[in-house]
Design an enzyme around this catalytic site. Structure first.
Site, PDB file in Angstrom:
ATOM      1  N   ASP A 129      -9.958  -0.459 -10.846  1.00  0.00           N
ATOM      2  CA  ASP A 129      -8.876   0.191 -11.598  1.00  0.00           C
ATOM      3  C   ASP A 129      -9.354   0.476 -13.023  1.00  0.00           C
ATOM      4  O   ASP A 129      -9.841  -0.418 -13.709  1.00  0.00           O
ATOM      5  CB  ASP A 129      -7.660  -0.753 -11.619  1.00  0.00           C
ATOM      6  CG  ASP A 129      -6.528  -0.211 -12.489  1.00  0.00           C
ATOM      7  OD1 ASP A 129      -6.471   1.019 -12.696  1.00  0.00           O
ATOM      8  OD2 ASP A 129      -5.716  -1.039 -12.959  1.00  0.00           O
ATOM      9  N   ASN A 151      -7.335   2.315 -15.411  1.00  0.00           N
ATOM     10  CA  ASN A 151      -6.288   2.567 -16.408  1.00  0.00           C
ATOM     11  C   ASN A 151      -5.208   1.496 -16.449  1.00  0.00           C
ATOM     12  O   ASN A 151      -4.117   1.711 -16.969  1.00  0.00           O
ATOM     13  CB  ASN A 151      -5.671   3.956 -16.184  1.00  0.00           C
ATOM     14  CG  ASN A 151      -4.969   4.053 -14.833  1.00  0.00           C
ATOM     15  OD1 ASN A 151      -5.156   3.180 -13.980  1.00  0.00           O
ATOM     16  ND2 ASN A 151      -4.163   5.074 -14.639  1.00  0.00           N
ATOM     17  N   ASP A 206      -8.915   3.532  -8.784  1.00  0.00           N
ATOM     18  CA  ASP A 206      -8.842   4.981  -8.990  1.00  0.00           C
ATOM     19  C   ASP A 206     -10.233   5.609  -9.103  1.00  0.00           C
ATOM     20  O   ASP A 206     -11.245   4.908  -9.077  1.00  0.00           O
ATOM     21  CB  ASP A 206      -7.997   5.285 -10.239  1.00  0.00           C
ATOM     22  CG  ASP A 206      -8.391   4.403 -11.413  1.00  0.00           C
ATOM     23  OD1 ASP A 206      -9.593   4.324 -11.710  1.00  0.00           O
ATOM     24  OD2 ASP A 206      -7.492   3.755 -12.014  1.00  0.00           O
ATOM     25  N   ASP A 256     -12.699  11.433   3.705  1.00  0.00           N
ATOM     26  CA  ASP A 256     -11.993  11.043   4.918  1.00  0.00           C
ATOM     27  C   ASP A 256     -11.154  12.236   5.353  1.00  0.00           C
ATOM     28  O   ASP A 256     -10.416  12.799   4.547  1.00  0.00           O
ATOM     29  CB  ASP A 256     -11.096   9.839   4.619  1.00  0.00           C
ATOM     30  CG  ASP A 256     -10.965   8.910   5.801  1.00  0.00           C
ATOM     31  OD1 ASP A 256     -10.679   9.416   6.902  1.00  0.00           O
ATOM     32  OD2 ASP A 256     -11.146   7.692   5.634  1.00  0.00           O
ATOM     33  N   ASP A 299     -10.882  10.853  10.918  1.00  0.00           N
ATOM     34  CA  ASP A 299      -9.933   9.819  11.300  1.00  0.00           C
ATOM     35  C   ASP A 299      -9.302  10.049  12.679  1.00  0.00           C
ATOM     36  O   ASP A 299      -8.868  11.161  12.986  1.00  0.00           O
ATOM     37  CB  ASP A 299      -8.805   9.803  10.247  1.00  0.00           C
ATOM     38  CG  ASP A 299      -7.838   8.652  10.432  1.00  0.00           C
ATOM     39  OD1 ASP A 299      -8.243   7.511  10.189  1.00  0.00           O
ATOM     40  OD2 ASP A 299      -6.683   8.908  10.822  1.00  0.00           O
ATOM     41  N   GLU A 323     -14.320   8.833  13.914  1.00  0.00           N
ATOM     42  CA  GLU A 323     -13.700   7.557  14.264  1.00  0.00           C
ATOM     43  C   GLU A 323     -13.156   7.756  15.669  1.00  0.00           C
ATOM     44  O   GLU A 323     -12.037   8.222  15.866  1.00  0.00           O
ATOM     45  CB  GLU A 323     -12.559   7.189  13.302  1.00  0.00           C
ATOM     46  CG  GLU A 323     -12.121   5.745  13.524  1.00  0.00           C
ATOM     47  CD  GLU A 323     -10.666   5.465  13.198  1.00  0.00           C
ATOM     48  OE1 GLU A 323     -10.308   4.290  13.048  1.00  0.00           O
ATOM     49  OE2 GLU A 323      -9.858   6.405  13.137  1.00  0.00           O
ATOM     50  N   HIS A 345     -12.053  -0.851   6.586  1.00  0.00           N
ATOM     51  CA  HIS A 345     -10.749  -1.135   5.977  1.00  0.00           C
ATOM     52  C   HIS A 345      -9.683  -1.507   7.000  1.00  0.00           C
ATOM     53  O   HIS A 345      -8.550  -1.773   6.631  1.00  0.00           O
ATOM     54  CB  HIS A 345     -10.291   0.086   5.176  1.00  0.00           C
ATOM     55  CG  HIS A 345     -10.018   1.265   6.065  1.00  0.00           C
ATOM     56  ND1 HIS A 345     -11.008   1.906   6.781  1.00  0.00           N
ATOM     57  CD2 HIS A 345      -8.868   1.901   6.389  1.00  0.00           C
ATOM     58  CE1 HIS A 345     -10.464   2.867   7.492  1.00  0.00           C
ATOM     59  NE2 HIS A 345      -9.166   2.887   7.280  1.00  0.00           N
ATOM     60  N   ASP A 346     -10.031  -1.479   8.290  1.00  0.00           N
ATOM     61  CA  ASP A 346      -9.071  -1.821   9.340  1.00  0.00           C
ATOM     62  C   ASP A 346      -9.366  -3.181   9.979  1.00  0.00           C
ATOM     63  O   ASP A 346      -8.714  -3.557  10.949  1.00  0.00           O
ATOM     64  CB  ASP A 346      -9.110  -0.772  10.463  1.00  0.00           C
ATOM     65  CG  ASP A 346      -8.562   0.576  10.023  1.00  0.00           C
ATOM     66  OD1 ASP A 346      -7.732   0.620   9.107  1.00  0.00           O
ATOM     67  OD2 ASP A 346      -8.977   1.595  10.623  1.00  0.00           O
TER      68      ASP A 346
HETATM   69  O1  TEU Z   1      -7.345   4.113  12.462  1.00  0.00           O
HETATM   70  C1  TEU Z   1      -7.196   4.565  13.779  1.00  0.00           C
HETATM   71  C2  TEU Z   1      -6.911   3.613  14.828  1.00  0.00           C
HETATM   72  O2  TEU Z   1      -7.145   3.979  15.956  1.00  0.00           O
HETATM   73  C3  TEU Z   1      -6.118   2.360  14.650  1.00  0.00           C
HETATM   74  O3  TEU Z   1      -5.829   1.803  15.894  1.00  0.00           O
HETATM   75  C4  TEU Z   1      -6.807   1.297  13.917  1.00  0.00           C
HETATM   76  O4  TEU Z   1      -7.745   0.697  14.720  1.00  0.00           O
HETATM   77  C5  TEU Z   1      -5.748   0.372  13.424  1.00  0.00           C
HETATM   78  O5  TEU Z   1      -5.999   0.302  12.061  1.00  0.00           O
HETATM   79  C6  TEU Z   1      -5.682  -0.995  14.008  1.00  0.00           C
HETATM   80  O6  TEU Z   1      -4.663  -1.772  13.415  1.00  0.00           O
HETATM   81  C7  TEU Z   1      -7.335   5.109  11.496  1.00  0.00           C
HETATM   82  C8  TEU Z   1      -7.522   4.551  10.102  1.00  0.00           C
HETATM   83  O7  TEU Z   1      -8.787   3.968   9.998  1.00  0.00           O
HETATM   84  C9  TEU Z   1      -6.402   3.624   9.779  1.00  0.00           C
HETATM   85  O8  TEU Z   1      -6.556   3.013   8.531  1.00  0.00           O
HETATM   86  C10 TEU Z   1      -5.132   4.422   9.812  1.00  0.00           C
HETATM   87  O9  TEU Z   1      -4.042   3.579   9.634  1.00  0.00           O
HETATM   88  C11 TEU Z   1      -4.965   5.195  11.124  1.00  0.00           C
HETATM   89  O10 TEU Z   1      -6.157   5.871  11.521  1.00  0.00           O
HETATM   90  C12 TEU Z   1      -3.925   6.255  10.964  1.00  0.00           C
HETATM   91  O11 TEU Z   1      -4.406   7.283  10.155  1.00  0.00           O
HETATM   92 CA    CA Z   2      -5.462   2.861 -11.726  1.00  0.00          CA
END
Ligand code: TEU
Ligand code: CA
Length: 607
Positions: free
Chosen positions: A70, A72, A78, A147, A249, A308, A380-381
């Site tokens: 971050d 700011n 950001d 993305d 995605d 993905e 991130h998932d």
């Molecule tokens: O994830 C796609 C997906 O197939 C999901 O099942 C994912 O495995 C899920 O996060 C499991 O809990 C993508 C993105 O990476 C995710 O962050 C998004 O939430 C999702 O698409 C919708 O855009």
């Molecule tokens: Ca910020």
């Protein structure tokens, strides 16, 4: 204590001068068998199947902008924050940055719900900031992939808002609007985030619209040529700016049976069936659907695309990312699929080193018959790999380094996820109000409905939540871990006082400095060809927590081995050690490997 032979014990005593150490490190002798690949597989892997591409041999890094840095003082990461850390990424050896979505969005799913594809979300900055970021990346000889979320948009997108007002109007054709049957939705598919994929249209109650993810993420109708034209033009807008490609995605979901026949109910017992099952059934249709996109956007820009793509099957892999495939690469989700096919966190099997190893081995073997997959260990998932796959005594820097070694030499384009390089572990979430992900709430409820007690449900969510990957990057031991001057949008990891970039910069043995070495080694001109194009050959091991594989080309070979067991091992491996962590020693032609150690050995290839 483990039973050991007199001989092994004697050997250990000889190896270790320190008697106390010897007691804890008595090695277990293991057997290794090199997998024999068919000559057809070897030829496929080594053939010049891949014309050299600009992104071969590179290392990628994923940034989750909300949690990176971050600038700011509003508690939200950001673009300017990212700009301030570009030298850090360069020093790590990163070549390609994947930026999770930064487009205009109401942030129901943290940017995976886009309301304007050509605008930057003000919480991340401005288009000028974006241009500065892109220029800063290029100036350092790095590349940027964005993305691309095109299976769905946000319910706040202007087109969808118009569509909602008139489900029979022209804008509705960009989506899927359909009448229900006697007050029930058009089919019985279950959304990825729980509940029906159909949502009632306000003021037009006989109509529903389709959303495979949250109800604020309406699916886009790829069978509408006008929609496709809009997407191509938007994609070319970013490519013309100089963006080097996209992570795409949830892309397999674009193929649908538009008669919406539904599926036989699954075992969950709510009369529904997962949308992902439908997606897997239609996977074979996606390459044809995306050919125009590839030929009109991606090819002319020589852009990199990483799909993905869940729910693939062996037959379609060549069309997906083979020589003339639709994408440059896809993430290897072999291990993740094991969990994704479960009805909920509450039923996830226990993760282990063996599961990580066996899945990645399978993924690697399938991939080298096809092209260049993208190995990942975190994103991130997913929860943090160190906490998820490793035994308790290795959920620390030692384990992080040994796992990093196993990961960094797999074939393909590896993606490091922010924080992975410092060995971040799961965050100690203590109550449901500490979570921010919409999936966390959904999964908690599912677990309760299934019959788990509150504390058990919380435990299941804490172990598996996507928020584990989304707590702020730990930069220093200062307030808010140096991430922000203000309270961050999601809590800080409990260990930030000791586990942070600043500390690790100072320690030559830190996870961060080991990642730097591993990345450098992978790209070292002396081995770059071997680690980029060399065949992947797994070893079978008598110990479930030992990961060993070989990379081999016509001139060289390397063995990569990691002991992720809680005990020391003696492995029948030899060669010149070019990388080591955790106290590996060669003794009498064997490799002594303490728990949490790893090594890379090289030798000339025997022809
Ligand atoms: O994830 C796609 C997906 O197939 C999901 O099942 C994912 O495995 C899920 O996060 C499991 O809990 C993508 C993105 O990476 C995710 O962050 C998004 O939430 C999702 O698409 C919708 O855009
Ligand atoms: Ca910020």
């Amino acid at each position: 204590m483990r039973k050991t032979s007199v001989l092994t014990a004697a050997l250990t005593a000889a190896l270790c001068h320190n008697a106390a150490l010897a007691a804890t490190q008595t090695p277990l002798e293991i057997k290794l068998t090199e997998t024999v690949l068919s000559s057809e597989s070897v030829t496929k892997a080594l053939r010049p199947l891949q014309k050299k591409q600009w992104w071969h041999g590179k290392v990628a890094y994923q940034i989750y902008p909300r949690s990176f840095k971050d600038s700011n003082g509003d508690g939200i990461g950001d673009l300017k924050g990212i700009i301030s850390k570009l030298d850090y990424l360069k020093a790590l050896g990163v070549d390609i940055i994947w930026l999770s979505p930064v487009y205009a969005s109401p942030m129901v799913d943290n940017g995976y719900d886009i309301s304007d594809y050509r605008k930057i979300n003000p919480e991340f900055g401005t288009m000028e900031d974006f241009d500065e970021l892109l220029a800063g990346i290029k100036a350092r000889g790095m590349h940027l992939i964005m993305d691309l979320v095109i299976n769905h948009c946000s319910s706040e997108h202007a087109l969808f808002k118009k569509a909602l007002k008139d489900p029979e109007g022209p804008e509705a054709k960009y989506f899927y609007f359909k009448k229900g049957q006697n007050g029930t939705p058009p089919d019985n598919l279950r959304s990825y985030f729980g509940g029906s994929v159909w949502e009632k249209v306000p003021d037009h109650e006989d109509y529903y619209y389709l959303h495979y993810f949250a109800k604020e993420q309406p699916d886009l109708n790829w069978y509408n040529p006008d929609l496709r034209e809009r997407i191509y033009s938007m994609v070319n807008f970013w490519l013309d700016k100089g963006v080097d490609g996209f992570r795409i995605d949830a892309i397999m979901n674009i193929a649908k049976d538009t008669t919406f026949p539904g599926r036989p109910p699954d075992l969950v017992g709510d009369g529904m069936a997962d949308a992902k099952v439908m997606t897997a059934l239609h996977a074979g249709e996606v390459p044809a659907m995306l050919k125009e996109f590839r030929d009109r956007c991606i090819k002319p820009h020589d852009a990199l695309t990483v799909g993905e793509a869940f729910g693939l099957n062996e037959q379609i892999l060549p069309e997906i990312y083979g020589q003339d495939g639709i994408f440059s690469s896809v993430f290897d989700f072999t291990v993740r699929e094991v969990f994704e096919k479960e009805p909920g966190y509450y039923s996830y099997p226990k993760a282990s080193v063996k599961l990580y190893r066996d899945s990645n081995f399978k993924g690697q073997l399938d991939a080298q018959n096809t092209g260049f997959a993208s190995p990942i260990t975190e994103n991130h998932d997913e929860p943090r790999a160190v906490s998820f796959y490793l035994p308790e005594s290795l959920q620390n820097a030692k384990g992080a380094k040994a796992l990093a070694t196993a990961f960094m030499f797999m074939r393909g384009l590896p993606f490091i996820y922010q924080g992975q390089e410092i060995g971040m572990t799961n965050t100690a979430f203590k109550s449901m109000d500490e979570f921010r992900d919409l999936v966390a709430t959904e999964e908690y409820q599912k677990a309760l409905d299934f019959g788990l007690k509150k504390d058990e449900a919380l435990k299941a969510v804490a172990l598996n939540s996507r928020d584990n990957a989304r707590t702020p990057m730990l930069w220093s031991d200062e307030k808010n871990a140096g991430f922000s001057d203000a309270a961050p949008w999601i809590r800080i990891h409990q260990d930030y006082k000791t586990l942070n970039v600043q500390n690790e910069e100072l320690d030559p043995q830190s996870t961060l400095n080991n990642y730097r070495k591993l990345v450098q080694l992978r790209k070292d001109p002396a081995y770059a060809d071997l680690f980029t194009y060399g065949v992947f050959i797994p070893y079978e091991s008598s110990d479930d927590s030992f990961i060993a594989y070989k990379r081999k080309n016509m001139q060289q070979e390397a063995v990569i081995c990691s002991n992720l067991a809680e005990h020391a091992l003696l492995a029948p491996l030899s060669g010149k050690v070019i990388y080591e962590t955790g106290g590996v020693k060669i003794e009498d032609g064997k490799l002594f490997m303490p728990s949490g150690s790893a090594a890379v050995l090289v030798s000339d290839s025997v022809k």
